[in-house]
Each structure stands twice: as structure tokens, then as C-alpha cells.
Design an enzyme around this catalytic site. Structure first.
Site, PDB file in Angstrom:
ATOM      1  N   ASP A 183      34.545  30.112  42.445  1.00  0.00           N
ATOM      2  CA  ASP A 183      34.464  29.911  43.751  1.00  0.00           C
ATOM      3  C   ASP A 183      34.014  28.450  44.041  1.00  0.00           C
ATOM      4  OD1 ASP A 183      35.846  32.511  44.157  1.00  0.00           O
ATOM      5  OD2 ASP A 183      33.792  33.125  44.395  1.00  0.00           O
ATOM      6  N   ASN A 191      34.361  22.743  38.926  1.00  0.00           N
ATOM      7  CA  ASN A 191      34.378  24.134  39.144  1.00  0.00           C
ATOM      8  C   ASN A 191      33.265  24.825  38.552  1.00  0.00           C
ATOM      9  OD1 ASN A 191      37.317  24.303  40.116  1.00  0.00           O
ATOM     10  ND2 ASN A 191      37.827  23.529  38.199  1.00  0.00           N
ATOM     11  N   ARG A 205      45.341  30.836  38.755  1.00  0.00           N
ATOM     12  CA  ARG A 205      45.778  29.438  38.455  1.00  0.00           C
ATOM     13  C   ARG A 205      46.151  29.300  37.206  1.00  0.00           C
ATOM     14  NH1 ARG A 205      42.832  26.227  41.910  1.00  0.00           N
ATOM     15  NH2 ARG A 205      43.780  26.910  43.550  1.00  0.00           N
ATOM     16  N   GLU A 217      33.282  31.214  50.789  1.00  0.00           N
ATOM     17  CA  GLU A 217      34.262  31.681  49.805  1.00  0.00           C
ATOM     18  C   GLU A 217      33.393  32.524  48.561  1.00  0.00           C
ATOM     19  OE1 GLU A 217      38.217  31.245  46.890  1.00  0.00           O
ATOM     20  OE2 GLU A 217      36.998  29.196  47.830  1.00  0.00           O
ATOM     21  N   ASP A 267      33.218  25.381  49.452  1.00  0.00           N
ATOM     22  CA  ASP A 267      33.514  26.732  49.281  1.00  0.00           C
ATOM     23  C   ASP A 267      32.329  27.743  48.850  1.00  0.00           C
ATOM     24  OD1 ASP A 267      35.999  25.996  49.336  1.00  0.00           O
ATOM     25  OD2 ASP A 267      36.140  25.603  46.981  1.00  0.00           O
ATOM     26  N   ASP A 304      36.828  31.656  37.459  1.00  0.00           N
ATOM     27  CA  ASP A 304      36.484  30.808  38.526  1.00  0.00           C
ATOM     28  C   ASP A 304      35.685  31.504  39.429  1.00  0.00           C
ATOM     29  OD1 ASP A 304      36.786  29.465  41.038  1.00  0.00           O
ATOM     30  OD2 ASP A 304      38.019  28.127  40.100  1.00  0.00           O
ATOM     31  N   ASP A 363      32.458  24.869  44.017  1.00  0.00           N
ATOM     32  CA  ASP A 363      33.061  23.441  43.558  1.00  0.00           C
ATOM     33  C   ASP A 363      31.989  22.365  43.871  1.00  0.00           C
ATOM     34  OD1 ASP A 363      35.455  24.958  42.493  1.00  0.00           O
ATOM     35  OD2 ASP A 363      35.943  25.122  44.654  1.00  0.00           O
TER      36      ASP A 363
END
Length: 175
Positions: free
Chosen positions: A105, A87, A23, A123, A120, A103, A107
Site C-alpha cells: 500500500d 512501491n 494488478r 490505505e 496511501d 504490495d 508508496d
């Protein structure tokens, strides 16, 4: 890279552990820098996702990045109060292109009423297997979740009302 100064605009790029771009935030205004941290603000900032989708942030948000901690913090200033999106991520690095971090994953969301949620987890576990996160990074991230929760519970740094008010006021002065 020249250290950005108050009022400068920088790009922020988050990556995944495998090196893929995740991102990008364009035109984050820098509010303060020192040798270990950068405080900035996003306000109607263009965000581009890895798949090319674009969106604009809805409200002002104070962003906090540190070179020693494995997290970054976004304090979103909303009508019903301040909420946070944290994050779990590598410490940032700054080059001529952008402020960059990986990052990881996980959070933590802190709602305006103080409720906290770890997000997450599935994830994280999936990417940990797919991208072969090393055991030492897994340990560091789990330790930094504890540090982050302590900061939240103690109202430390970005989690204090005074911090958000000071930096939001400074942003409004510079705007």
C-alpha cells in the site's frame, strides 16, 4: 524457474497480503538479471486491475525489483523529466508464471523536480488492520521507507540520471 535473460518478456503480478491478486503487467521486457535483482522496461504495457479493468502504460518506464529490499522502483520517462513511483512491497519471487510480490500500500512518488510525497498512509493503516499485518512486517516496511528515502536523497541506483539513461538506451537498442 529459468532465469529470464536480456530481451525476454515476463509477466509481473502484485498481490495483497491476504493473497488476492492486485494488478498484472503483461510483457515487461527484461534488461538485466542477476542473483538479487531484475531490471526491466514497460512501454505501452497492458495492465489488468483486480476488478478486470485494463489500461496501457503511457510512457516508457524502467522497473527495478530486488530480492532483499522491501520496495520496487518505477522510473517513468516523461517529456518533462524522470519521475518515480516506488512501491513498498515484499521482495520479489520468480516462478514459471510471473515475477510476483506483495504490495503493502505505501508508496513514495518522486516528481521530476525532485519533490517527494509519501502516499496511501490511510490505505496502509486500514489494510494493516483488515489483513492483520504482523508487527515485524510493519517494522520492516517502515525501515525500508527510510532506506528508500536515503536512496532518493543520495541519487543512488535507479535514482541516478545515469542509471535511467543507460537502461533506456539499452531498451532502445533491443527494441
Amino acid at each position: 524457474m529459468k532465469i529470464p535473460k536480456e530481451g525476454d518478456f515476463i509477466t509481473i503480478q502484485s498481490y495483497k497480503h491476504d493473497g488476492s491478486l492486485h494488478r498484472t503487467w503483461r510483457d515487461t521486457m527484461v534488461l538485466k538479471t542477476n542473483e538479487n535483482s531484475i531490471i526491466g522496461v514497460n512501454d505501452h504495457t497492458l495492465v489488468t486491475e483486480s476488478d478486470g479493468r485494463r489500461w496501457v502504460t503511457r510512457e516508457p518506464a524502467i522497473v527495478y525489483f530486488h530480492k532483499k529490499f522491501w520496495f520496487n522502483i518505477i522510473a517513468m520517462i516523461r517529456e518533462n523529466g524522470v519521475s518515480y513511483y516506488c512501491n513498498l512491497a515484499s521482495p520479489y519471487l520468480l516462478d514459471n508464471e510471473a515475477l510476483k510480490y506483495i504490495d503493502y500500500d505505501l508508496d513514495i512518488k518522486v516528481f521530476a523536480d525532485g519533490e517527494k510525497k509519501l502516499l496511501d498512509v490511510e490505505e496502509y493503516e486500514r489494510h494493516k488492520r483488515q489483513m492483520s499485518y504482523p508487527d515485524d512486517i510493519d517494522f520492516i516496511l517502515k525501515e525500508n521507507v527510510k532506506i528508500l528515502v536515503d536512496w532518493i536523497n543520495e541519487g543512488k541506483g535507479p535514482f541516478s540520471k545515469e542509471y535511467v539513461a543507460i537502461w533506456y538506451d539499452r531498451y532502445r537498442q533491443l527494441k
